[in-house]
Design an enzyme around this catalytic site. Structure first.
Site, PDB file in Angstrom:
ATOM      1  CE  LYS A  24      -0.425  -0.418   5.080  1.00  0.00           C
ATOM      2  NZ  LYS A  24      -1.105  -1.040   6.099  1.00  0.00           N
ATOM      3  NE  ARG A  65      -6.802  -0.322  10.792  1.00  0.00           N
ATOM      4  CZ  ARG A  65      -5.502  -0.244  10.108  1.00  0.00           C
ATOM      5  NH1 ARG A  65      -4.876   0.527  10.357  1.00  0.00           N
ATOM      6  NH2 ARG A  65      -5.134  -1.264   9.953  1.00  0.00           N
ATOM      7  CG  HIS A  89      -3.866  -4.528  11.562  1.00  0.00           C
ATOM      8  ND1 HIS A  89      -2.611  -5.390  11.071  1.00  0.00           N
ATOM      9  CD2 HIS A  89      -3.592  -3.309  11.745  1.00  0.00           C
ATOM     10  CE1 HIS A  89      -2.026  -4.301  11.018  1.00  0.00           C
ATOM     11  NE2 HIS A  89      -2.434  -3.184  11.217  1.00  0.00           N
ATOM     12  NE  ARG A 124      -2.555  -8.383   7.570  1.00  0.00           N
ATOM     13  CZ  ARG A 124      -3.423  -8.797   8.642  1.00  0.00           C
ATOM     14  NH1 ARG A 124      -3.990  -9.737   8.692  1.00  0.00           N
ATOM     15  NH2 ARG A 124      -3.258  -8.105   9.907  1.00  0.00           N
ATOM     16  CE1 TYR A 184      10.616  32.306   2.558  1.00  0.00           C
ATOM     17  CE2 TYR A 184      10.809  29.938   2.420  1.00  0.00           C
ATOM     18  CZ  TYR A 184      10.594  31.362   1.969  1.00  0.00           C
ATOM     19  OH  TYR A 184      10.050  31.155   0.484  1.00  0.00           O
ATOM     20  CB  CYS A 206      12.379  26.697   1.638  1.00  0.00           C
ATOM     21  SG  CYS A 206      13.714  27.588   2.746  1.00  0.00           S
ATOM     22  CG  MET A 207       7.292  23.841  -1.462  1.00  0.00           C
ATOM     23  SD  MET A 207       6.129  24.754  -2.395  1.00  0.00           S
ATOM     24  CE  MET A 207       5.022  25.383  -1.181  1.00  0.00           C
ATOM     25  CG  ASP A 208      10.418  24.063  -3.807  1.00  0.00           C
ATOM     26  OD1 ASP A 208       9.409  23.447  -3.685  1.00  0.00           O
ATOM     27  OD2 ASP A 208       9.998  25.499  -4.324  1.00  0.00           O
TER      28      ASP A 208
HETATM   29  C1  LIG Z   1      -0.311  -1.907   6.752  1.00  0.00           C
HETATM   30  C2  LIG Z   1      -0.915  -3.173   7.209  1.00  0.00           C
HETATM   31  C3  LIG Z   1      -0.016  -4.183   7.396  1.00  0.00           C
HETATM   32  C4  LIG Z   1       1.516  -4.272   7.366  1.00  0.00           C
HETATM   33  O1  LIG Z   1       1.913  -3.488   8.612  1.00  0.00           O
HETATM   34  P1  LIG Z   1       3.620  -3.331   8.883  1.00  0.00           P
HETATM   35  O2  LIG Z   1       3.499  -2.797  10.240  1.00  0.00           O
HETATM   36  O3  LIG Z   1       4.012  -2.573   7.977  1.00  0.00           O
HETATM   37  O4  LIG Z   1       3.999  -4.888   8.712  1.00  0.00           O
HETATM   38  C5  LIG Z   1      -0.529  -5.331   7.618  1.00  0.00           C
HETATM   39  N1  LIG Z   1      -1.838  -5.476   7.685  1.00  0.00           N
HETATM   40  C6  LIG Z   1      -2.860  -4.622   7.611  1.00  0.00           C
HETATM   41  C7  LIG Z   1      -4.165  -4.687   7.808  1.00  0.00           C
HETATM   42  C8  LIG Z   1      -2.132  -3.264   7.369  1.00  0.00           C
HETATM   43  O5  LIG Z   1      -3.186  -2.094   7.298  1.00  0.00           O
END
Ligand SMILES: *Cc1c(COP(=O)(O)O)cnc(C)c1O
Length: 393
Positions: free
Chosen positions: A38, A136, A171, A227, A274, A321-323
């Protein structure tokens, strides 16, 4: 290899990613590996990392949304993809098209997804999400009543036409805190729910709960898929955990690089950047670096962060700064316009980690990685050589 402007760029060492996958494999036994890519593979570039992780033997992929799933498909990823988050109803058609699996945590969404699949004459794989304590997403399973209700709903969902109940997962909220008993409580809620479902004859081919931290901290469990996210990219979910560092043996994949765009000596008493937030206390060799908060270099690093110039740590002078930003290169030896500098990574034997920068600004490596900007080209290395460049603009 495509040309890229040597202004500011992110180098990604694909050999390090391959090494990290091998490390994770050696840890997970026969369980399947869902590579979490992701947020553009945590800033490393999903268009390259997806296909590359596939060649490293990732079994499937996890993304946050339908756009990310489609990007992977466009890059030739044919393995299963799970959308871990929300997909609005109007995108169910795209979901069918790209053949990604959808996370389900609500009966209404399940019914309308079933209707969309049936109307299209398609089968959509789904993974049921259980909330075991993080609050969540997921069907609540923290109490016995909750679990009973969850089992009833899940029983109805798995009976819906057009859906293929492929997985079930949860999770963890504190699996990075070694020894925190909350993870065990979450795990118990998870297994209690699976057991109650099994009593009704409901089982799922895939069961998963391990994020990166849990792969190292949870130990033996009943799942058959993991995961990992951050550890694919070679960083620790909880920096400073020595047990983890010893067991995991990861290699950070990303190096954030820039150059010197201007260098001059400025007298004591002058201000820099700045806000005049810094007053020079000595004649100072000031190097300007063409990177700023628009490139993902956090503005909170103003007057705090460091940059490696000739392998020496140089303090940022004044505001980012921005850049652009300025650093004190007085003690860095010969400095010339056009020479490269390191924003995080290793240079001439000196390391400046993304974890260190994250700690300075009170965040985590994850955020600094995935906010590296769109105008920063990604340059991929293999065998020490640049093999590919991806420019977003
Ligand atoms: C982002 C995410 C992970 C991976 O998490 P890490 O801490 O980067 O291993 C696994 N499962 C779910 C549901 C996530 O949102």
């Amino acid at each position: 290899m495509e040309h890229f402007t040597r202004r500011t760029w992110l180098e990604i060492d694909l050999d390090a990613v391959r090494h990290n996958v091998a490390q994770i494999r050696s840890r997970i036994g026969g369980r399947k590996l869902m590579a979490i890519v992701k947020a553009d593979a945590y800033g490393h570039g999903a268009a390259v990392l997806g296909p590359f992780l596939r060649r490293c033997g990732a079994d499937c992929f996890g993304v946050s949304n339908i756009d990310e799933a489609q990007e992977l498909r466009a890059g030739g990823v044919e393995e299963p993809i799970l959308i871990l988050g929300y997909t609005p109803e109007e995108d169910y058609g795209r979901l069918v098209e790209c053949g990604a699996a959808q996370t389900l945590y609500d009966e209404r969404a399940a019914r309308s997804l079933s209707a969309a699949a049936t109307a299209a004459g398609a089968k959509i794989p789904v993974h049921i999400k259980l909330d075991t304590g993080m609050n969540r997403l997921g069907f609540a399973t923290q109490t016995e009543d909750g679990r009973r209700a969850a089992v009833d709903v899940i029983e109805r969902i798995v009976g819906l036409p057009g859906l293929v109940p492929e997985g079930i997962f949860t999770h963890f909220s504190v699996s990075d805190e070694r020894g925190n008993p909350f993870t065990g409580r979450q795990y118990d809620n998870f297994t209690a729910t699976l057991a109650a479902l099994e009593q009704r004859g409901i089982t799922f081919p895939l069961r998963h709960c391990d994020n990166s931290a849990a792969i190292y901290n949870l130990g033996e469990n009943i799942t058959n898929l993991v995961r990992p996210g951050i550890i694919l990219y070679g960083l620790a979910p909880e920096p400073g955990d020595d047990v983890f560092a010893a067991e995991a043996q990861l290699m950070p994949a990303a190096r954030f690089k820039s150059v010197v765009s201007h260098v001059k000596t400025v007298p004591a008493g002058d201000f820099v950047s700045y806000g005049n937030s810094v007053t020079l206390t000595r004649p100072t060799r000031v190097a300007t670096i063409p990177v700023g908060y628009a490139d993902g270099y956090d503005r909170l690093l103003s007057n705090r962060g460091e940059v490696l110039v000739n392998g020496c740590r140089c303090r940022i002078l004044g505001r980012v700064c921005m850049d652009q930003m300025m650093v004190d290169a007085t003690d860095a030896g010969e400095v010339a316009v056009g020479q490269s500098v390191t924003l995080f990574g290793t240079e001439q034997g000196t390391s400046l980690s993304v974890d260190e920068l994250a700690q300075m600004v009170g965040t985590i490596s994850y955020e600094l990685l995935c906010t590296v900007g769109r105008r920063v080209p990604r340059v991929y290395f293999q065998g020490g050589k640049a093999v590919k460049v991806v420019k977003y603009i």
